[in-house]
Design a protein around this motif. Structure first.
Motif, mmCIF file in Angstrom:
data_model
loop_
_atom_site.group_PDB
_atom_site.id
_atom_site.type_symbol
_atom_site.label_atom_id
_atom_site.label_comp_id
_atom_site.label_asym_id
_atom_site.label_seq_id
_atom_site.Cartn_x
_atom_site.Cartn_y
_atom_site.Cartn_z
ATOM 1 N N LEU A 76 -0.032 6.474 -13.045
ATOM 2 C CA LEU A 76 0.542 6.722 -14.367
ATOM 3 C C LEU A 76 2.043 6.477 -14.405
ATOM 4 C CD1 LEU A 76 -1.462 9.921 -15.410
ATOM 5 C CD2 LEU A 76 -1.866 7.540 -16.086
ATOM 6 N N ASN A 77 2.741 6.669 -13.265
ATOM 7 C CA ASN A 77 4.190 6.426 -13.280
ATOM 8 C C ASN A 77 4.566 5.039 -12.774
ATOM 9 O OD1 ASN A 77 4.207 6.482 -10.429
ATOM 10 N ND2 ASN A 77 4.771 8.650 -10.340
ATOM 11 N N GLY A 78 3.568 4.216 -12.448
ATOM 12 C CA GLY A 78 3.836 2.837 -12.064
ATOM 13 C C GLY A 78 4.138 2.619 -10.598
ATOM 14 N N THR A 79 4.063 3.677 -9.780
ATOM 15 C CA THR A 79 4.283 3.495 -8.343
ATOM 16 C C THR A 79 3.214 2.591 -7.737
ATOM 17 O OG1 THR A 79 5.294 5.688 -8.189
ATOM 18 C CG2 THR A 79 4.516 4.707 -6.135
ATOM 19 N N PRO A 119 -4.594 14.218 -7.353
ATOM 20 C CA PRO A 119 -3.519 14.321 -8.350
ATOM 21 C C PRO A 119 -2.320 13.443 -8.011
ATOM 22 C CG PRO A 119 -4.402 16.495 -7.877
ATOM 23 C CD PRO A 119 -5.026 15.555 -6.886
ATOM 24 N N ASP A 120 -2.003 13.340 -6.727
ATOM 25 C CA ASP A 120 -0.905 12.478 -6.295
ATOM 26 C C ASP A 120 -1.222 11.019 -6.609
ATOM 27 O OD1 ASP A 120 1.485 11.739 -5.096
ATOM 28 O OD2 ASP A 120 0.620 11.613 -3.094
ATOM 29 N N ALA A 121 -2.461 10.609 -6.343
ATOM 30 C CA ALA A 121 -2.870 9.232 -6.632
ATOM 31 C C ALA A 121 -2.840 8.953 -8.131
ATOM 32 C CB ALA A 121 -4.270 8.983 -6.077
ATOM 33 N N ARG A 122 -3.312 9.911 -8.921
ATOM 34 C CA ARG A 122 -3.295 9.740 -10.380
ATOM 35 C C ARG A 122 -1.866 9.570 -10.882
ATOM 36 N NH1 ARG A 122 -5.399 14.188 -11.647
ATOM 37 N NH2 ARG A 122 -7.572 13.596 -12.002
ATOM 38 N N ALA A 123 -0.956 10.389 -10.355
ATOM 39 C CA ALA A 123 0.444 10.293 -10.769
ATOM 40 C C ALA A 123 1.035 8.937 -10.402
ATOM 41 C CB ALA A 123 1.252 11.419 -10.124
ATOM 42 N N MET A 124 0.658 8.402 -9.243
ATOM 43 C CA MET A 124 1.164 7.089 -8.828
ATOM 44 C C MET A 124 0.763 5.997 -9.811
ATOM 45 S SD MET A 124 0.584 7.082 -4.699
ATOM 46 C CE MET A 124 1.604 8.069 -3.601
ATOM 47 N N PHE A 181 0.831 -1.205 0.000
ATOM 48 C CA PHE A 181 0.000 0.000 0.000
ATOM 49 C C PHE A 181 0.867 1.257 0.000
ATOM 50 C CE2 PHE A 181 -2.737 -3.234 1.725
ATOM 51 C CZ PHE A 181 -3.976 -2.948 1.186
ATOM 52 N N VAL A 182 0.399 2.259 -0.712
ATOM 53 C CA VAL A 182 0.989 3.600 -0.640
ATOM 54 C C VAL A 182 -0.160 4.574 -0.416
ATOM 55 C CG1 VAL A 182 3.039 3.159 -2.033
ATOM 56 C CG2 VAL A 182 0.907 3.788 -3.165
ATOM 57 N N VAL A 183 0.097 5.608 0.373
ATOM 58 C CA VAL A 183 -0.932 6.592 0.699
ATOM 59 C C VAL A 183 -0.701 7.850 -0.126
ATOM 60 C CG1 VAL A 183 -1.973 7.990 2.523
ATOM 61 C CG2 VAL A 183 -1.163 5.675 3.030
#
Length: 334
Positions: free
Chosen positions: A227-230, A220-225, A213-215
């Motif tokens: 899209l960048n594969g995080t 926007p932070d979640a969307r970036a995660m 899990f990542v918080v």
């Protein structure tokens, strides 16, 4: 030899005349050159002014465009139709209408204020905590928050007034090939929004095995995660997120819908609940769903099965509580 003057009789006079003529020619040429230089300087200066004016116009246009886009985001913000800014900068929406009517029935003076949603609740190490604003009394309540098992240990709630569920969101094309129907999610990394009920504990209650899990601090932070594969999957209450793919499966992390979230021990529910029941029995609450759909151009529908439990409006679009800015409520005695 070039003579400027030919009427002089002596050679000396001719030489003097030629010298004067030469000086006049030099002065004339110099004057012409200086005039040309001045004209060129004026032209270049004018050209610079034109360039500066064009750049200024472009900059002003871009600033106005950004402001219009920012206002447009506010008007059609992430909490529409629940609470958002209209064209005049007023906070409007379904939550605002509910608060206004219930407070009026109860004879209370209620004020709508804005705060970061983390002032209502936030997550730290997968534990949900009350936000500083709610605990410190900056405001009395946070409308539109999901009642959940883990939140019940940290908050009080009024009677629920909204139906809610949760969904799984992936990057376009579902590159991780995530399937919500399987029970073992161990190979996937989940993102969830800080303070949201769509978290590790909810997946545990759904008998889903997940360990990564990542918080995300915000949407926007979640969307970036994603899209960048995080992260492979975003677990959230939202049904629409621009640029991402929402899978069709729906699950429930709530323990009874969405309500007004309160600080533990708050007396607000003692007058809110009777007033809300009066609103519901009058039929006005049921009418707010279709009225709000038209008024705010959003998909609010009446869910009759849930209505029997005390709340009936459901939204087929976005979650009521996921936003960078939350509508909160302060109560003042009349």
């Amino acid at each position: 030899m070039l003579y400027c003057f030919s009427s002089f009789s002596t050679r000396t006079e001719v030489k003097v005349a030629n010298l004067v003529c030469f000086i006049i020619i030099i002065i004339t040429i110099t004057t012409i050159i200086l005039l040309l230089i001045i004209i060129i300087i004026i032209f270049l200066f004018g050209l610079v002014l034109v360039v500066i004016a064009v750049v200024a116009v472009v900059v002003v246009h871009l600033v106005l465009l950004l402001r219009r886009r920012r206002r447009r985001r506010h008007r059609h913000g992430r909490k529409k139709p629940y609470s958002f800014f209209d064209d005049l900068g007023n906070v409007v929406g379904f939550d605002v209408d509910i608060v206004s009517r219930v407070c009026a029935i109860a004879g209370k003076q209620c004020e709508i204020v804005l705060a970061e949603f983390t002032e209502c609740t936030f997550t730290n190490r997968e534990i949900t905590y009350p936000g500083r604003g709610l605990m410190s009394g900056w405001f009395d309540a946070c409308p539109g928050y999901v009642i959940s098992v883990d939140r019940k240990t940290a908050f009080d709630f009024t009677d629920p007034y909204l139906y809610t569920d949760a969904s799984f969101t992936v990057a376009p094309g579902n590159p991780s090939d995530f399937n919500p129907d399987i029970s073992d999610f161990s190979q996937f990394t989940f993102a969830h929004l800080t303070g949201a009920v769509t978290n590790e504990k909810c997946l545990d209650r759904l008998n889903k095995k997940a360990k990564n899990f990542v918080v995300a601090a915000n949407l926007p932070d979640a969307r970036a995660m994603l899209l960048n594969g995080t992260a492979d999957v975003l677990f959230s209450p939202r049904h629409k997120i621009d640029g991402l793919e929402i899978l069709p499966q729906r699950v429930h992390c709530d323990a009874g819908g969405s309500a007004v979230m309160l600080k533990r021990g708050s007396p607000l529910a003692q007058w809110w609940n009777p007033a809300f029941q009066t609103l519901k029995k009058s039929g006005e609450y049921q009418a707010l769903c279709p009225i709000s759909s038209i008024k705010y151009n959003a998909a609010l529908a009446l869910s009759m099965g849930w209505l029997r439990l005390g709340f009936g409006c459901r939204n087929d679009g976005i979650s009521a509580e996921v936003s960078a800015v939350a509508m909160t409520m302060s109560m003042m005695e009349p």
